[in-house]
Design a protein around this motif. Structure first.
Motif, PDB file in Angstrom:
ATOM      1  N   ALA A  84      16.209 -12.663 -15.565  1.00 55.19           N
ATOM      2  CA  ALA A  84      15.641 -11.460 -14.565  1.00 55.19           C
ATOM      3  C   ALA A  84      15.070 -12.117 -13.433  1.00 55.19           C
ATOM      4  CB  ALA A  84      14.595 -10.820 -15.091  1.00 55.19           C
ATOM      5  N   TYR A  85      14.253 -13.124 -13.727  1.00 51.57           N
ATOM      6  CA  TYR A  85      13.700 -13.863 -12.515  1.00 51.57           C
ATOM      7  C   TYR A  85      14.994 -14.621 -11.771  1.00 51.57           C
ATOM      8  CZ  TYR A  85       9.190 -13.540 -14.795  1.00 51.57           C
ATOM      9  OH  TYR A  85       8.100 -13.051 -15.496  1.00 51.57           O
ATOM     10  N   ARG A  86      15.818 -15.301 -12.290  1.00 54.45           N
ATOM     11  CA  ARG A  86      17.082 -15.396 -11.501  1.00 54.45           C
ATOM     12  C   ARG A  86      17.729 -14.765 -10.570  1.00 54.45           C
ATOM     13  NH1 ARG A  86      19.552 -18.058 -16.045  1.00 54.45           N
ATOM     14  NH2 ARG A  86      17.889 -19.767 -16.412  1.00 54.45           N
ATOM     15  N   SER A  87      17.958 -13.449 -11.306  1.00 58.15           N
ATOM     16  CA  SER A  87      18.436 -12.492 -10.311  1.00 58.15           C
ATOM     17  C   SER A  87      17.721 -11.916  -9.163  1.00 58.15           C
ATOM     18  CB  SER A  87      19.255 -11.458 -11.346  1.00 58.15           C
ATOM     19  OG  SER A  87      18.570 -10.300 -11.266  1.00 58.15           O
ATOM     20  N   LEU A  88      16.271 -11.834  -9.558  1.00 58.95           N
ATOM     21  CA  LEU A  88      15.304 -11.443  -8.525  1.00 58.95           C
ATOM     22  C   LEU A  88      15.200 -12.348  -7.418  1.00 58.95           C
ATOM     23  CD1 LEU A  88      13.235  -9.236  -8.623  1.00 58.95           C
ATOM     24  CD2 LEU A  88      11.533 -10.742  -9.411  1.00 58.95           C
ATOM     25  N   LEU A  89      15.029 -13.570  -7.590  1.00 55.27           N
ATOM     26  CA  LEU A  89      14.877 -14.761  -6.637  1.00 55.27           C
ATOM     27  C   LEU A  89      16.366 -14.853  -5.771  1.00 55.27           C
ATOM     28  CD1 LEU A  89      13.002 -17.696  -8.520  1.00 55.27           C
ATOM     29  CD2 LEU A  89      12.278 -15.586  -7.015  1.00 55.27           C
ATOM     30  N   SER A  90      17.576 -14.126  -6.097  1.00 55.90           N
ATOM     31  CA  SER A  90      18.786 -14.372  -5.336  1.00 55.90           C
ATOM     32  C   SER A  90      19.024 -13.218  -4.470  1.00 55.90           C
ATOM     33  CB  SER A  90      19.742 -14.487  -6.378  1.00 55.90           C
ATOM     34  OG  SER A  90      20.027 -13.273  -7.215  1.00 55.90           O
ATOM     35  N   ARG A  91      18.007 -12.173  -4.631  1.00 57.98           N
ATOM     36  CA  ARG A  91      18.210 -10.888  -3.875  1.00 57.98           C
ATOM     37  C   ARG A  91      17.331 -10.908  -2.570  1.00 57.98           C
ATOM     38  NH1 ARG A  91      19.371  -6.206  -7.636  1.00 57.98           N
ATOM     39  NH2 ARG A  91      18.762  -7.301  -9.350  1.00 57.98           N
ATOM     40  N   GLY A  92      17.764 -10.589  -1.535  1.00 59.58           N
ATOM     41  CA  GLY A  92      17.071 -10.761  -0.306  1.00 59.58           C
ATOM     42  C   GLY A  92      15.896  -9.421  -0.178  1.00 59.58           C
ATOM     43  N   GLU A  93      16.352  -8.340  -0.789  1.00 65.40           N
ATOM     44  CA  GLU A  93      15.296  -7.385  -0.966  1.00 65.40           C
ATOM     45  C   GLU A  93      14.016  -7.569  -1.322  1.00 65.40           C
ATOM     46  OE1 GLU A  93      16.322  -4.682  -3.982  1.00 65.40           O
ATOM     47  OE2 GLU A  93      15.618  -2.914  -2.936  1.00 65.40           O
ATOM     48  N   PHE A  94      13.949  -8.592  -2.494  1.00 70.69           N
ATOM     49  CA  PHE A  94      12.908  -9.161  -3.295  1.00 70.69           C
ATOM     50  C   PHE A  94      11.836 -10.046  -2.197  1.00 70.69           C
ATOM     51  CE2 PHE A  94      10.509 -12.887  -4.985  1.00 70.69           C
ATOM     52  CZ  PHE A  94       9.665 -12.184  -5.856  1.00 70.69           C
ATOM     53  N   TYR A  95      12.530 -10.983  -1.225  1.00 69.56           N
ATOM     54  CA  TYR A  95      12.011 -11.566  -0.495  1.00 69.56           C
ATOM     55  C   TYR A  95      10.981 -10.644   0.818  1.00 69.56           C
ATOM     56  CZ  TYR A  95      13.770 -15.794  -2.878  1.00 69.56           C
ATOM     57  OH  TYR A  95      14.165 -16.349  -3.560  1.00 69.56           O
ATOM     58  N   ARG A  96      12.129  -9.695   1.250  1.00 70.84           N
ATOM     59  CA  ARG A  96      11.554  -8.802   2.220  1.00 70.84           C
ATOM     60  C   ARG A  96      10.334  -8.191   1.730  1.00 70.84           C
ATOM     61  NH1 ARG A  96      17.114  -7.487   3.277  1.00 70.84           N
ATOM     62  NH2 ARG A  96      17.639  -9.482   4.326  1.00 70.84           N
ATOM     63  N   SER A  97      10.607  -7.487   0.438  1.00 67.40           N
ATOM     64  CA  SER A  97       9.346  -6.697  -0.116  1.00 67.40           C
ATOM     65  C   SER A  97       8.061  -7.873  -0.067  1.00 67.40           C
ATOM     66  CB  SER A  97       9.701  -6.259  -1.406  1.00 67.40           C
ATOM     67  OG  SER A  97      10.501  -5.428  -1.544  1.00 67.40           O
ATOM     68  N   LEU A  98       8.265  -8.869  -0.625  1.00 71.73           N
ATOM     69  CA  LEU A  98       7.396  -9.905  -0.854  1.00 71.73           C
ATOM     70  C   LEU A  98       6.604 -10.334   0.551  1.00 71.73           C
ATOM     71  CD1 LEU A  98       5.639 -12.045  -2.272  1.00 71.73           C
ATOM     72  CD2 LEU A  98       7.557 -13.593  -1.867  1.00 71.73           C
ATOM     73  N   LEU A  99       7.453 -10.613   1.777  1.00 73.08           N
ATOM     74  CA  LEU A  99       6.754 -10.640   2.955  1.00 73.08           C
ATOM     75  C   LEU A  99       6.046  -9.390   3.396  1.00 73.08           C
ATOM     76  CD1 LEU A  99       9.493 -12.673   5.049  1.00 73.08           C
ATOM     77  CD2 LEU A  99       7.185 -13.397   4.212  1.00 73.08           C
ATOM     78  N   LEU A 100       6.529  -8.389   3.092  1.00 73.32           N
ATOM     79  CA  LEU A 100       5.794  -7.171   3.620  1.00 73.32           C
ATOM     80  C   LEU A 100       4.585  -6.854   2.720  1.00 73.32           C
ATOM     81  CD1 LEU A 100       6.349  -4.486   5.323  1.00 73.32           C
ATOM     82  CD2 LEU A 100       6.767  -3.235   3.023  1.00 73.32           C
ATOM     83  N   SER A 101       4.543  -7.117   1.602  1.00 77.01           N
ATOM     84  CA  SER A 101       3.129  -7.086   0.845  1.00 77.01           C
ATOM     85  C   SER A 101       2.293  -8.212   1.286  1.00 77.01           C
ATOM     86  CB  SER A 101       3.579  -7.085  -0.833  1.00 77.01           C
ATOM     87  OG  SER A 101       3.782  -6.196  -1.138  1.00 77.01           O
ATOM     88  N   LEU A 102       2.583  -9.295   1.369  1.00 74.78           N
ATOM     89  CA  LEU A 102       1.750 -10.170   1.988  1.00 74.78           C
ATOM     90  C   LEU A 102       1.190  -9.844   3.351  1.00 74.78           C
ATOM     91  CD1 LEU A 102       3.495 -13.657   1.081  1.00 74.78           C
ATOM     92  CD2 LEU A 102       1.299 -12.783   0.035  1.00 74.78           C
ATOM     93  N   TRP A 103       2.056  -9.498   4.261  1.00 76.60           N
ATOM     94  CA  TRP A 103       1.455  -8.991   5.861  1.00 76.60           C
ATOM     95  C   TRP A 103       0.583  -7.760   5.336  1.00 76.60           C
ATOM     96  CZ3 TRP A 103       1.271  -9.209  10.494  1.00 76.60           C
ATOM     97  CH2 TRP A 103       1.061  -8.017  11.415  1.00 76.60           C
ATOM     98  N   ILE A 104       0.898  -6.792   4.720  1.00 78.70           N
ATOM     99  CA  ILE A 104       0.045  -5.758   4.523  1.00 78.70           C
ATOM    100  C   ILE A 104      -1.504  -6.230   3.980  1.00 78.70           C
ATOM    101  CG2 ILE A 104      -0.394  -3.664   3.157  1.00 78.70           C
ATOM    102  CD1 ILE A 104       2.366  -3.273   3.126  1.00 78.70           C
ATOM    103  N   SER A 105      -1.424  -6.864   2.754  1.00 76.06           N
ATOM    104  CA  SER A 105      -2.710  -7.264   2.138  1.00 76.06           C
ATOM    105  C   SER A 105      -3.522  -8.232   3.196  1.00 76.06           C
ATOM    106  CB  SER A 105      -2.261  -8.183   0.979  1.00 76.06           C
ATOM    107  OG  SER A 105      -2.073  -7.370   0.164  1.00 76.06           O
ATOM    108  N   PHE A 106      -2.762  -9.269   4.028  1.00 70.51           N
ATOM    109  CA  PHE A 106      -3.724 -10.248   4.844  1.00 70.51           C
ATOM    110  C   PHE A 106      -4.438  -9.527   5.942  1.00 70.51           C
ATOM    111  CE2 PHE A 106      -1.604 -13.747   2.581  1.00 70.51           C
ATOM    112  CZ  PHE A 106      -2.793 -14.556   2.344  1.00 70.51           C
ATOM    113  N   VAL A 107      -3.601  -8.632   6.489  1.00 68.84           N
ATOM    114  CA  VAL A 107      -4.026  -7.795   7.732  1.00 68.84           C
ATOM    115  C   VAL A 107      -4.853  -6.827   7.248  1.00 68.84           C
ATOM    116  CG1 VAL A 107      -3.463  -6.307   9.632  1.00 68.84           C
ATOM    117  CG2 VAL A 107      -1.839  -8.335   8.946  1.00 68.84           C
ATOM    118  N   SER A 108      -4.689  -6.168   6.373  1.00 66.09           N
ATOM    119  CA  SER A 108      -5.868  -5.334   5.960  1.00 66.09           C
ATOM    120  C   SER A 108      -7.008  -5.728   5.510  1.00 66.09           C
ATOM    121  CB  SER A 108      -5.362  -4.281   4.663  1.00 66.09           C
ATOM    122  OG  SER A 108      -3.954  -3.943   4.809  1.00 66.09           O
ATOM    123  N   THR A 109      -6.911  -6.707   4.768  1.00 64.18           N
ATOM    124  CA  THR A 109      -8.173  -7.491   4.265  1.00 64.18           C
ATOM    125  C   THR A 109      -8.970  -8.209   5.502  1.00 64.18           C
ATOM    126  OG1 THR A 109      -6.963  -8.105   2.205  1.00 64.18           O
ATOM    127  CG2 THR A 109      -9.207  -9.362   2.389  1.00 64.18           C
TER     128      THR A 109
END
Lengths: 307, 356, 283
Positions: A72-97
């Motif tokens: 599951a982790y392997r397939s997740l880490l091979s997906r561009g979608e995951f990285y885009r989501s990760l960046l988006l979440s980090l962006w939202i949290s850092f800016v909001s906080t």
């Protein structure tokens, strides 16, 4: 407390060595007192977390899978979608906080001084605390969408000619609507805590500093800020953790693609294809681990800066 | 060297009817220690904070060497206030605390360091630089607070209850330190206290305030020997008050006629006061200012003894009770119930106005 | 009383620029906080309100009739939300008082670990926990049921309750209880007459947090309730998604109501003088 900052605990008077039987009774009492709370944590929280980890490793007995793997982790880490989501979440949290923390300290500074109408202003400030995020999100939607209230005002003021001219602030690439909602809510949450800490610190230290020649900025920078820092730290950590793991606001105000990590996890989880289950679990495990690690780093860093 | 003048200084807090400080006028001489004394709520701390600039006066003026400083913000007044609970910044080390004022003035780090260690030597705390305030004893904290105040070389040093948080044995030490430092710098020092003993041992001048009003201002002895009214006398431990009527140097009282050298008041109704330690018990020889009474109670106090003696007043007056302090050994000489002779020396008798 | 001569009297008024700056700041805070409620209020009474009209062209009570009218869907959601939040709050108080007392008043080995464990759910998002535990709840019949939802709501609520109670007990002197015992009070009397009044402000603040957290919870209810337990936030979300702005707005206002009422009743406890709120600042 969680991070080992100083706490004041009223020590029981003179702890003389107690007879053995007495000590056992006391220990038993403590277990009884902590039992219910620890049950919630151990069976529900840790149990759930453990099961999530197990399922992320492919342990799904209800569909006959009991073999553990990292697929599951392997397939997740091979997906561009995951990285885009990760960046988006980090962006939202850092800016909001960050935004909410700065605004909250400013608001607390305004509200701590006596002025006419302070009680009402403080009440409005507190009023925001029990408003559910979902309602905040709806309010932001009605206010900032391209056919929303502000867009209509802009039309009235002849700034735009049709809805498409109004900048996209919800369902947008930069998650501005989500961030606006988080800042709107979190400013009050952090602000109320910081205000309470300021009230318990009082103004005496600043007065002492003032008679020693410290001007307004110096009193804030060298005296008040370090004294309220633990409060700011705790409150902003809670906000960061919440914004990183929250679900309904990005679901309502976010773009469909990429979506914030929790939304991604939920989408996988509710996919008709049960083979997505391990990946859903993997995403949620990644969220949990990342939050913990980031907060650990944050606490470390701010401690070092504080010394 | 700065002389501080208060001119009709008044503070009325918003929402309050009576002023916290009412038309306070005082001249506090340069290079001396002045105490603002009074019970809690008498306005002494408000007055001190007005001098510091932390509270804005409602009316009146504050002059330093003749120049008004009312419009000058606290941080530019060169007035340092050291607070009762020391208020050392808990997040800073001892040397950071002491050096704070110099840092605010933008001095370079080496100068600050040098001056800090000089200061710590001065208050007899060398080598504690890196401690945190909570690691110090109460006496040490107070001395660090003093060092932190002195390092900026203020024109006026303000102290808020400087001794009251300290144990008895530390008080003496701290008193000496404040005294020495004040002498060395010739610093105009003003402190507030509710404790008359603290005021007496530390101050050159005492200003006694009740309910925001000045009742007496002068050197400490004056408050014992020449109190201006009964309230002042009571605050300083006066306990014997006998109503009377003054005609020249003779006062008619329930004890009979008393001779008195005090000429401060004109003839008429007065109150005679004499401190317990000035009443002589059981002494023979004198013919004037003598009264006979019965010992009602006695208390042994180690270094001395205290008696309550009731005296039958003539002319239908109710009996008067006088308190007398005498030598400790006299406890055996005058048991309860015994009739004793009291002598009130004329030079020790003081008159205050009768209250209406 | 003698008036002071004008030349000597210097009365200082607060600087003008200062107070203007403050009023701007206070105004910005108040407007910024209240602004999102304005369109909610207007939308809930609107019938026809197309761009670019600044006010509805036609008004109606349709949305409010839906919420309080013949259709029971909204009232049922309101009832579910209220029952769940109340049950969660009461349970968490029962859990929080003894645990807070143990952490606030006693020193014991492993205390740091216990504290860390109890506070962990404030940091780790509930998503993984809820997804993981879902299968167990299904197996034991807790999924899609009220008790199951209450149970899972305890996870985010418990840390706040314990934290608040721990800081209340840290400022509490148990010698009052001993005093009461020596005066002849039985244990339950001690609790009722001595302990409870002393910790009451903490219970109010902790209860407020617990109620609000449970009342607002969306994701946990969605997962564990499995579409059977439709609370107010779930209903609101589906209307917000469907684009019926009027009903969305009316439901939002209903959703705010009890929480705000609760705050009005308890706001006097939310100050720095109350050890409970300071406790969160000392996390």
């Amino acid at each position: 407390m969680l991070f080992g900052q100083d706490i004041q605990v009223a020590k029981l008077p003179a702890n003389k060595p107690k007879p053995q039987s007495h000590r056992w009774r006391e220990r038993f009492q403590l277990i009884l007192m902590l039992g219910p709370a620890l049950s919630v944590i151990i069976f529900l929280f840790l149990g759930g977390l453990g099961l999530a980890v197990m399922q992320s490793l492919g342990y799904l007995p209800f569909i006959g899978q009991t073999e553990l793997s990292l697929d599951a982790y392997r397939s997740l880490l091979s997906r561009g979608e995951f990285y885009r989501s990760l960046l988006l979440s980090l962006w939202i949290s850092f800016v909001s906080t960050g935004g909410a923390t700065v605004l909250a300290v400013g608001a607390a500074l305004v509200l701590r001084q006596p002025f006419r109408g302070r009680r009402w202003a403080t009440f409005v400030f507190q009023l925001n605390l029990p408003i559910p995020h979902l309602v905040g999100a709806v309010g932001i939607l009605f206010l900032f969408s391209q056919s929303g209230f502000l867009a209509r005002l802009a039309y009235l003021g002849q700034l735009i000619d049709n809805p498409g001219d109004f900048p996209a602030l919800v369902f947008d690439r930069y998650a501005i609507g989500i961030i606006l909602e988080y800042v709107w809510k979190s400013t009050c949450f952090i602000g109320i805590i910081v205000l309470a800490v300021m009230q318990s610190v009082g103004e005496d230290y600043e007065q002492a500093a003032q008679t020693l020649g410290a001007n307004r900025w110096q009193r804030f920078r060298y005296v008040l800020l370090p004294l309220i820092m633990p409060g700011i730290l705790s409150a902003s950590i809670l906000v960061f953790a919440f914004t990183f793991g929250a679900f309904e606001v990005p679901l309502l105000l976010g773009q469909r693609y990429p979506s914030a990590l929790p939304v991604l996890a939920y989408r996988y989880y509710t996919d008709v294809d049960l083979n997505f289950r391990p990946e859903a679990m993997a995403v949620s495990v990644v969220i949990s681990v990342l939050v913990t690690v980031l907060i650990g780093v944050y606490v470390r860093l701010s401690r070092r800066l504080g010394d | 060297m700065t002389q501080v003048d208060l001119q009709k200084l008044t503070k009325i807090y918003p929402g309050s009817d009576s002023p916290a400080v009412h038309a306070l006028s005082l001249t506090m001489p340069s290079g001396r220690i002045t105490a603002l004394l009074g019970p809690s709520g008498c306005g002494k701390t408000t007055a001190l904070k007005m001098i510091a600039g932390l509270i804005t006066p409602s009316e009146g003026n504050i002059l330093f060497d003749g120049d008004s400083i009312v419009g000058v913000p606290t941080e530019k007044r060169e007035v340092v206030m050291a607070f009762q609970n020391h208020l050392l910044f808990p997040h800073m080390s001892v040397s950071q605390n002491v050096g704070f004022g110099l840092k605010m003035r933008g001095l370079d780090r080496h100068t600050i360091q040098r001056r800090v260690s000089e200061m710590l030597d001065l208050v007899r705390l060398p080598g504690l630089d890196d401690r945190r305030p909570h690691q110090l004893s109460g006496g040490q904290q107070q001395r660090v607070a003093l060092a932190r105040a002195l390092i900026v070389e203020p024109r006026v040093l303000l102290l808020d209850e400087p001794l009251s948080n300290l144990d008895a044995h530390l008080r003496g030490e701290m008193r000496e330190l404040i005294h020495d430092v004040q002498q060395q710098f010739k610093l105009t020092t003003i402190f507030v206290t509710h404790d008359q003993e603290e005021a007496v041992v530390l101050a050159d001048q005492i200003a006694l305030l009740f309910e925001g009003q000045l009742h007496q201002y002068g050197p400490p002895q004056a408050f014992y020997e020449r109190p201006l009214n009964e309230r002042v006398a009571r605050f300083f431990g006066g306990i014997n008050f006998i109503p009377g009527y003054k005609r020249g140097s003779v006062i008619e009282t329930g004890l009979g006629q008393l001779q008195c050298y005090s000429a401060a008041l004109s003839d008429g109704a007065v109150v005679v006061t004499i401190r317990p330690e000035n009443v002589a018990i059981g002494r023979n020889g004198s013919e004037i200012n003598v009264a006979h009474g019965r010992v009602e109670s006695s208390t042994y106090l180690g270094t001395h003894a205290r008696f309550k003696v009731s005296v039958q007043a003539g002319n239908g007056h109710p009996p008067l009770v006088l308190e007398v302090v005498a030598d400790a050994s006299s406890i055996h000489l005058y048991p309860v119930g015994q009739t004793v002779k009291l002598y009130l020396p004329p030079e020790k008798i003081w008159l205050v106005p009768a209250e209406d | 009383m003698q008036k002071v001569a004008p030349s000597q009297s210097i009365s200082i008024k607060p600087r003008w620029g200062n107070s203007v700056g403050r009023w701007l700041a206070v105004g910005a805070i108040v407007v910024g906080l209240l602004l999102p409620f304005l369109p909610l209020l207007i939308w809930s009474f609107s019938h026809r309100w197309y761009f670019p009209a600044v006010a509805p062209t036609e008004w109606s009570l349709r949305a409010w009739r839906y919420v309080f009218g013949d259709n029971t869907q909204a009232l049922q959601a309101l009832g579910y939300s209220f029952v769940i939040a109340s049950a969660t709050t009461l349970l968490s108080i029962a859990i929080g008082i003894p645990a807070g007392r143990a952490l606030g008043l006693h020193e014991f080995r492993g205390k740091a670990l216990v504290r860390f464990l109890i506070l962990a759910p404030t940091i780790v998002p509930p998503l993984a926990v809820a997804m993981g535990i879902h299968i167990v709840f299904i197996r034991y019949g807790l999924a899609n049921s009220l008790p199951g939802v209450v149970l899972v709501h305890l996870i985010p609520v418990t840390p706040y309750m314990v934290l608040v109670m721990a800081s209340v007990f840290a400022n509490y002197n148990p010698q009052y209880e001993e005093q009461a015992r020596t005066l002849g009070a039985r244990p339950w009397q001690v609790f009722w007459y001595v302990t409870l009044p002393a910790i009451f402000p903490g219970i109010i603040v902790g209860g407020l947090f617990a109620f609000i957290i449970s009342w607002s919870e969306y994701l946990l209810t969605l997962l564990i309730g499995g579409g059977q337990v439709i609370t107010l936030p779930l209903l609101l979300f589906s209307f917000a998604n469907s684009g019926d702005n009027a009903i969305t707005a009316a439901l939002s206002i209903v959703f705010i109501g009890p929480a705000v009422l609760f705050l009005i009743l308890t706001s006097r406890y939310l100050t720095g003088r109350n050890a409970a709120i300071g406790g969160i600042g000392r996390l």
